[in-house]
Design a protein around this motif. Structure first.
Motif, PDB file in Angstrom:
ATOM      1  N   TYR A   1      27.244 -34.718  57.068  1.00 30.95           N
ATOM      2  CA  TYR A   1      27.414 -34.418  55.641  1.00 30.95           C
ATOM      3  C   TYR A   1      26.104 -34.548  54.869  1.00 30.95           C
ATOM      4  O   TYR A   1      25.257 -35.381  55.203  1.00 30.95           O
ATOM      5  CB  TYR A   1      28.447 -35.365  55.026  1.00 30.95           C
ATOM      6  CG  TYR A   1      29.849 -35.156  55.551  1.00 30.95           C
ATOM      7  CD1 TYR A   1      30.642 -34.115  55.074  1.00 30.95           C
ATOM      8  CD2 TYR A   1      30.366 -35.980  56.546  1.00 30.95           C
ATOM      9  CE1 TYR A   1      31.922 -33.915  55.565  1.00 30.95           C
ATOM     10  CE2 TYR A   1      31.647 -35.788  57.039  1.00 30.95           C
ATOM     11  CZ  TYR A   1      32.413 -34.749  56.557  1.00 30.95           C
ATOM     12  OH  TYR A   1      33.672 -34.544  57.052  1.00 30.95           O
ATOM     13  N   VAL A   2      25.992 -33.721  53.836  1.00 31.57           N
ATOM     14  CA  VAL A   2      24.890 -33.809  52.874  1.00 31.57           C
ATOM     15  C   VAL A   2      25.431 -33.495  51.483  1.00 31.57           C
ATOM     16  O   VAL A   2      26.559 -33.004  51.344  1.00 31.57           O
ATOM     17  CB  VAL A   2      23.745 -32.818  53.197  1.00 31.57           C
ATOM     18  CG1 VAL A   2      23.026 -33.188  54.484  1.00 31.57           C
ATOM     19  CG2 VAL A   2      24.260 -31.376  53.249  1.00 31.57           C
ATOM     20  N   THR A   3      24.611 -33.769  50.475  1.00 29.31           N
ATOM     21  CA  THR A   3      24.879 -33.264  49.130  1.00 29.31           C
ATOM     22  C   THR A   3      23.634 -32.514  48.649  1.00 29.31           C
ATOM     23  O   THR A   3      22.516 -32.811  49.082  1.00 29.31           O
ATOM     24  CB  THR A   3      25.199 -34.383  48.118  1.00 29.31           C
ATOM     25  OG1 THR A   3      23.991 -35.079  47.769  1.00 29.31           O
ATOM     26  CG2 THR A   3      26.232 -35.357  48.668  1.00 29.31           C
TER      27      THR A   3
ATOM     28  N   GLN B   1      25.060 -40.622  50.281  1.00 33.38           N
ATOM     29  CA  GLN B   1      26.247 -39.840  50.629  1.00 33.38           C
ATOM     30  C   GLN B   1      26.062 -39.030  51.908  1.00 33.38           C
ATOM     31  O   GLN B   1      27.033 -38.691  52.578  1.00 33.38           O
ATOM     32  CB  GLN B   1      26.619 -38.890  49.480  1.00 33.38           C
ATOM     33  CG  GLN B   1      26.971 -39.596  48.183  1.00 33.38           C
ATOM     34  CD  GLN B   1      28.138 -40.541  48.357  1.00 33.38           C
ATOM     35  OE1 GLN B   1      29.180 -40.152  48.885  1.00 33.38           O
ATOM     36  NE2 GLN B   1      27.973 -41.780  47.920  1.00 33.38           N
ATOM     37  N   SER B   2      24.822 -38.690  52.224  1.00 32.97           N
ATOM     38  CA  SER B   2      24.544 -37.905  53.423  1.00 32.97           C
ATOM     39  C   SER B   2      24.742 -38.774  54.660  1.00 32.97           C
ATOM     40  O   SER B   2      24.451 -39.974  54.633  1.00 32.97           O
ATOM     41  CB  SER B   2      23.116 -37.362  53.380  1.00 32.97           C
ATOM     42  OG  SER B   2      22.943 -36.522  52.240  1.00 32.97           O
ATOM     43  N   GLN B   3      25.230 -38.166  55.750  1.00 34.91           N
ATOM     44  CA  GLN B   3      25.579 -38.957  56.927  1.00 34.91           C
ATOM     45  C   GLN B   3      25.488 -38.105  58.179  1.00 34.91           C
ATOM     46  O   GLN B   3      26.031 -36.992  58.231  1.00 34.91           O
ATOM     47  CB  GLN B   3      27.000 -39.510  56.788  1.00 34.91           C
ATOM     48  CG  GLN B   3      27.481 -40.372  57.933  1.00 34.91           C
ATOM     49  CD  GLN B   3      26.962 -41.802  57.875  1.00 34.91           C
ATOM     50  OE1 GLN B   3      26.622 -42.282  56.790  1.00 34.91           O
ATOM     51  NE2 GLN B   3      26.911 -42.467  59.008  1.00 34.91           N
ATOM     52  N   LEU B   4      24.805 -38.629  59.201  1.00 32.90           N
ATOM     53  CA  LEU B   4      24.744 -38.010  60.516  1.00 32.90           C
ATOM     54  C   LEU B   4      25.778 -38.690  61.399  1.00 32.90           C
ATOM     55  O   LEU B   4      25.683 -39.895  61.655  1.00 32.90           O
ATOM     56  CB  LEU B   4      23.340 -38.171  61.104  1.00 32.90           C
ATOM     57  CG  LEU B   4      23.131 -37.695  62.541  1.00 32.90           C
ATOM     58  CD1 LEU B   4      23.284 -36.188  62.652  1.00 32.90           C
ATOM     59  CD2 LEU B   4      21.759 -38.131  63.044  1.00 32.90           C
ATOM     60  N   ASN B   5      26.765 -37.942  61.870  1.00 35.35           N
ATOM     61  CA  ASN B   5      27.875 -38.514  62.643  1.00 35.35           C
ATOM     62  C   ASN B   5      28.012 -37.969  64.054  1.00 35.35           C
ATOM     63  O   ASN B   5      28.755 -38.528  64.857  1.00 35.35           O
ATOM     64  CB  ASN B   5      29.193 -38.284  61.897  1.00 35.35           C
ATOM     65  CG  ASN B   5      29.256 -39.043  60.594  1.00 35.35           C
ATOM     66  OD1 ASN B   5      28.915 -40.225  60.526  1.00 35.35           O
ATOM     67  ND2 ASN B   5      29.662 -38.356  59.521  1.00 35.35           N
TER      68      ASN B   5
ATOM     69  N   SER C   1      27.142 -30.396  56.667  1.00 33.93           N
ATOM     70  CA  SER C   1      25.717 -30.115  56.495  1.00 33.93           C
ATOM     71  C   SER C   1      25.219 -28.886  57.233  1.00 33.93           C
ATOM     72  O   SER C   1      24.188 -28.327  56.857  1.00 33.93           O
ATOM     73  CB  SER C   1      24.905 -31.310  56.980  1.00 33.93           C
ATOM     74  OG  SER C   1      25.019 -31.432  58.393  1.00 33.93           O
ATOM     75  N   ALA C   2      25.923 -28.485  58.311  1.00 28.08           N
ATOM     76  CA  ALA C   2      25.330 -27.527  59.254  1.00 28.08           C
ATOM     77  C   ALA C   2      23.936 -28.044  59.615  1.00 28.08           C
ATOM     78  O   ALA C   2      23.725 -29.252  59.712  1.00 28.08           O
ATOM     79  CB  ALA C   2      25.306 -26.128  58.651  1.00 28.08           C
TER      80      ALA C   2
ATOM     81  N   THR D   1      17.404 -24.095  56.432  1.00 29.64           N
ATOM     82  CA  THR D   1      18.702 -23.455  56.252  1.00 29.64           C
ATOM     83  C   THR D   1      19.755 -24.086  57.154  1.00 29.64           C
ATOM     84  O   THR D   1      19.441 -24.824  58.081  1.00 29.64           O
ATOM     85  CB  THR D   1      18.598 -21.959  56.571  1.00 29.64           C
ATOM     86  OG1 THR D   1      17.968 -21.818  57.853  1.00 29.64           O
ATOM     87  CG2 THR D   1      17.788 -21.232  55.523  1.00 29.64           C
ATOM     88  N   GLY D   2      21.009 -23.746  56.886  1.00 31.89           N
ATOM     89  CA  GLY D   2      22.107 -24.194  57.722  1.00 31.89           C
ATOM     90  C   GLY D   2      23.246 -23.202  57.665  1.00 31.89           C
ATOM     91  O   GLY D   2      23.504 -22.614  56.607  1.00 31.89           O
ATOM     92  N   THR D   3      23.933 -23.025  58.788  1.00 36.90           N
ATOM     93  CA  THR D   3      25.034 -22.065  58.855  1.00 36.90           C
ATOM     94  C   THR D   3      26.177 -22.605  59.696  1.00 36.90           C
ATOM     95  O   THR D   3      25.970 -23.034  60.832  1.00 36.90           O
ATOM     96  CB  THR D   3      24.579 -20.732  59.483  1.00 36.90           C
ATOM     97  OG1 THR D   3      23.380 -20.280  58.852  1.00 36.90           O
ATOM     98  CG2 THR D   3      25.655 -19.668  59.328  1.00 36.90           C
TER      99      THR D   3
END
Length: 262
Positions: A158-160, A138-142, A47-48, A212-214
């Protein structure tokens, strides 16, 4: 040509010009009708900082429920500070900052220190539970931001693209927290200082509410573009340099804008 046909024609033509190494996850959705375009939109990707979007939503839900007071002052500790993006790492020990400013810094400057402070208060489980409640399966903060030990173990967030779009639609329609809190979120997102992606080629007069994400291996942006026909767009690009990925995201946004701003 109908709106949906134009969108598909424009995007398929553009995507066909990209080098084979480029992997683009793309979700586009009109906020006025059913017009949409998806490519690899359900692919689960690192996900950044895009994961900060659902963290903001959970923070606002906590405000609504009285679990978080946006006017409460947090006393910054040197031990809170982490690297990467943001300005709090440069603040003096025991600086005073309101929680509403932590939320704003997390989104406008992608401040990692602010994010981790909020995550410790909210709890990662609460953010994940909120995503499930809102349909993000499906998205998950780990892991926390800048947790290099977790990264070394292969732990990732993770994201979609499709789920990011869905979350933005709910914010736009005032369906999370309260309608005034959604307006606050949109206002914060419109102040994002990273303009190298979706806003890149759009007229400066067009508002874009986005995050945004990088990472070294993925560049992403998810946002609402206030064209004549507003639309939501989430893009994650892999396989290109950061600069090339930023150009691709900007050009995809411009292709969409050309259709929705007629």
């Amino acid at each position: 040509m109908a709106l949906g046909q134009s969108l598909h024609a424009n995007l398929n033509r553009y995507l066909g010009t990209l080098p084979p190494a480029a992997r683009v996850s793309l979700a586009v959705r009109s906020l006025a009708d059913t017009t949409a375009f998806y490519q690899r939109a359900d692919e689960r990707l690192p996900s950044a900082s895009l994961i900060k979007l659902p963290i903001m939503v959970e923070a606002m839900e906590a405000v609504r429920d009285g679990r978080l007071n946006p006017d409460e002052i947090y006393i910054l500790q040197d031990s809170d500070k982490v690297g990467g993006s943001g300005v709090l790492q440069t603040y003096q020990h025991r600086s005073r900052i309101a929680y509403r400013d932590l939320i704003t810094l997390m989104m406008t400057l992608s401040d990692n220190t602010a994010t981790n402070i909020l995550l410790r208060d909210l709890g990662m489980k609460a953010v994940n539970d909120r995503m499930r409640t809102l349909g993000l399966t499906q998205s998950q903060l780990n892991r926390m931001m800048m947790d290099t030990a977790a990264v070394a173990r292969g732990v990732e967030n993770y994201v979609t693209a499709r789920e990011l779009n869905g979350l933005l639609v709910q914010i736009y329609r005032g369906q999370v927290g309260t309608a005034p809190l959604c307006e606050q979120m949109l206002d914060i997102l419109k102040r994002n200082e990273d303009t190298l992606t979706i806003p890149r080629l759009l007229p400066k007069t067009v508002a874009v509410a986005h995050k945004t994400g990088t990472l070294a291996y993925v560049r992403g942006d998810a946002g609402i573009v206030y064209a004549r026909r507003p639309f939501v767009l989430s893009v994650l690009v892999q396989g290109l340099t950061t600069a090339e990925a930023e150009r691709v995201i900007g050009e995809l946004a411009a292709e969409c804008f050309a259709v929705f701003n007629r």
